[in-house]
Design a protein around this motif. Structure first.
Motif, PDB file in Angstrom:
ATOM      1  N   ASP A 185       0.863  -1.177   0.000  1.00  0.00           N
ATOM      2  CA  ASP A 185       0.000   0.000   0.000  1.00  0.00           C
ATOM      3  C   ASP A 185       0.900   1.227   0.000  1.00  0.00           C
ATOM      4  OD1 ASP A 185      -1.730   2.119   0.571  1.00  0.00           O
ATOM      5  OD2 ASP A 185      -1.884   1.600   2.700  1.00  0.00           O
ATOM      6  N   ARG A 186       0.793   2.060  -1.037  1.00  0.00           N
ATOM      7  CA  ARG A 186       1.578   3.285  -1.125  1.00  0.00           C
ATOM      8  C   ARG A 186       0.754   4.537  -0.809  1.00  0.00           C
ATOM      9  NH1 ARG A 186       6.547   2.988  -3.549  1.00  0.00           N
ATOM     10  NH2 ARG A 186       7.114   0.932  -4.385  1.00  0.00           N
ATOM     11  N   GLY A 187      -0.534   4.368  -0.542  1.00  0.00           N
ATOM     12  CA  GLY A 187      -1.363   5.524  -0.228  1.00  0.00           C
ATOM     13  C   GLY A 187      -1.319   6.559  -1.338  1.00  0.00           C
ATOM     14  N   ARG A 188      -1.117   7.803  -0.935  1.00  0.00           N
ATOM     15  CA  ARG A 188      -1.040   8.913  -1.912  1.00  0.00           C
ATOM     16  C   ARG A 188       0.370   9.120  -2.436  1.00  0.00           C
ATOM     17  NH1 ARG A 188      -2.285  13.809   1.016  1.00  0.00           N
ATOM     18  NH2 ARG A 188      -1.631  12.677   2.865  1.00  0.00           N
ATOM     19  N   TYR A 189       1.303   8.236  -2.069  1.00  0.00           N
ATOM     20  CA  TYR A 189       2.708   8.485  -2.360  1.00  0.00           C
ATOM     21  C   TYR A 189       3.235   7.426  -3.326  1.00  0.00           C
ATOM     22  CZ  TYR A 189       2.061  11.495   1.662  1.00  0.00           C
ATOM     23  OH  TYR A 189       1.585  12.458   2.527  1.00  0.00           O
ATOM     24  N   GLU A 190       2.674   7.399  -4.513  1.00  0.00           N
ATOM     25  CA  GLU A 190       3.053   6.395  -5.500  1.00  0.00           C
ATOM     26  C   GLU A 190       4.522   6.477  -5.886  1.00  0.00           C
ATOM     27  OE1 GLU A 190       1.497   3.842  -6.769  1.00  0.00           O
ATOM     28  OE2 GLU A 190      -0.314   4.200  -5.595  1.00  0.00           O
ATOM     29  N   ARG A 245       3.127  -1.213   4.146  1.00  0.00           N
ATOM     30  CA  ARG A 245       2.736   0.165   3.865  1.00  0.00           C
ATOM     31  C   ARG A 245       3.996   0.986   3.661  1.00  0.00           C
ATOM     32  NH1 ARG A 245       0.114   4.624   7.861  1.00  0.00           N
ATOM     33  NH2 ARG A 245       2.329   4.900   8.235  1.00  0.00           N
ATOM     34  N   ARG A 290       5.710   4.602   2.837  1.00  0.00           N
ATOM     35  CA  ARG A 290       5.561   6.050   2.873  1.00  0.00           C
ATOM     36  C   ARG A 290       6.951   6.677   2.786  1.00  0.00           C
ATOM     37  NH1 ARG A 290       1.222   4.209   2.269  1.00  0.00           N
ATOM     38  NH2 ARG A 290      -0.746   4.729   3.344  1.00  0.00           N
ATOM     39  N   SER A 299       9.740  15.211  -2.994  1.00  0.00           N
ATOM     40  CA  SER A 299       8.463  15.655  -3.533  1.00  0.00           C
ATOM     41  C   SER A 299       8.177  17.099  -3.126  1.00  0.00           C
ATOM     42  CB  SER A 299       7.342  14.753  -3.005  1.00  0.00           C
ATOM     43  OG  SER A 299       6.080  15.329  -3.250  1.00  0.00           O
ATOM     44  N   HIS A 349       4.022  20.880   2.703  1.00  0.00           N
ATOM     45  CA  HIS A 349       3.491  20.518   4.015  1.00  0.00           C
ATOM     46  C   HIS A 349       4.322  21.169   5.122  1.00  0.00           C
ATOM     47  CE1 HIS A 349       0.430  17.856   2.638  1.00  0.00           C
ATOM     48  NE2 HIS A 349       1.243  16.929   2.182  1.00  0.00           N
TER      49      HIS A 349
END
Length: 340
Positions: free
Chosen positions: A10-15, A52, A54, A316, A322
């Motif tokens: 699972d990479r979430g929003r951080y492909e 996961r 990140r 990124s 952020h």
């Protein structure tokens, strides 16, 4: 762990996140270390891993035969202290934290047992009132007070120093290297610096001793396995700092659920364990106001704790943004109603 171990990712929003998991040699070494860590406790993996990825961690849920799953975590160098810090906390304040099954300080690896029901999941399953958040904040404050005698030891473990005396230096470093700040925002922060120096000096003069600041204590960073009991985890963003800096994230998350009127109630619940050192309520509330602003430095710093980018690539831009947004929270007024 067998060579044919399977996993999902699972990479979430951080492909595009760069992590060491993509390196076969690193992955093989990590899986072997997990197997050895389990074996030392008479355990073995049973089933595919849920991984996961990140920019700031590799986290894997490892099913275990005959008991709840365990969790492997790999931190980047900037937060590589997390495993040894967690082990130290398990010695100093065992009722508040998880005790690791294994820690590799040099590689920033840790293996943790399951902690029970995540507080976020409890909130989704049942009606939970503000008094539950008051309880977790009182327990967290009790833990911070118990850790005051250990602040120097915590710093020696590699936990960053963001105490009031060091906050101006932290501010200068963050502003200087942040690529996400627009020129107008950078100018606003430059103009803010004299006030920040005054806030830091005043906060130090109020005399509340430094302790451990989790820096990101929200409902996904603690377990609530039974009524009245909380277990705090995920210390990768932690700093040695003014303890009241911790309140910001927790109170904001509670206000999203109950409305801003809950803020003062949670502040005063958090302050209860700090009221026996001779400071007045007004002094403690003033310290909260100052720490509320200055806690932005810890959150901005945390966005720099990422795995190193691959050669020829850059971090990124979204992550720099952020960090910039966190820095700009220094400009926000504390949300508490003035006393009547």
């Amino acid at each position: 762990m067998r060579d044919d171990v399977r996993w999902t990712v699972d990479r979430g929003r951080y492909e595009d996140a760069v992590t060491p998991w993509e390196q076969e040699s690193w992955r093989t070494a990590a899986l072997a270390w997990v197997a050895d860590g389990l074996a030392a406790h008479g355990l073995r993996a049973a089933g595919p891993l849920e991984v996961r990825l990140r920019p700031w961690s590799v986290l894997a849920r490892v099913p275990v035969a005959g008991r709840p799953a365990v969790w492997f975590k790999a931190n980047p160098p900037a937060s590589g202290f997390e495993g040894v810090l967690t082990a130290a906390l398990a010695r100093w304040v065992p009722r508040h934290v998880l005790a690791p099954l294994a820690v590799d300080a040099d590689r920033g690896w840790s293996l943790l047992p399951d902690g029970g029901a995540l507080f976020r999941d409890v909130l989704e399953r049942q009606a939970v009132g503000p008094e539950t958040w008051e309880g977790l904040l009182r327990q967290y404050a009790d833990m911070q007070r118990a850790l005051v005698p250990h602040t120097q030891e915590i710093a020696r473990l590699g936990v960053p120093d963001a105490t009031p005396g060091q906050m101006p230096r932290v501010f200068d470093e963050l502003v200087a290297r942040n690529t996400g700040l627009r020129p107008a925002d950078r100018s606003r922060l430059d103009r803010l610096r004299p006030r920040l120096l005054d806030w830091c000096a005043e906060l130090a003069d109020l005399g509340v001793p430094d302790s451990l600041d989790h820096a990101d204590l929200h409902d996904g960073q603690l377990f609530h396995p039974e009524p009245g009991r909380y277990t705090f985890f995920d210390w990768g963003d932690a700093t040695v700092s003014h303890p009241f800096c911790s309140l910001h994230v927790t109170a904001r998350r509670a206000a999203e659920r109950y409305g801003p009127g809950v803020m003062a109630r949670l502040r005063d619940a958090y302050l209860e364990p700090w009221t026996d050192d001779g400071r007045t309520t007004a002094e403690l509330r003033r310290a909260v106001d100052l720490a509320w602003r200055l806690s932005a430095l810890g959150r901005a710093r945390a966005w720099g704790g990422l795995f190193p980018a691959a050669p020829g690539t850059t971090a990124s831009p979204a992550l720099s943004e952020h960090s910039a947004q966190s820095l700009l929270e220094l400009l926000d007024e504390p949300p508490f109603e003035p006393p009547s």
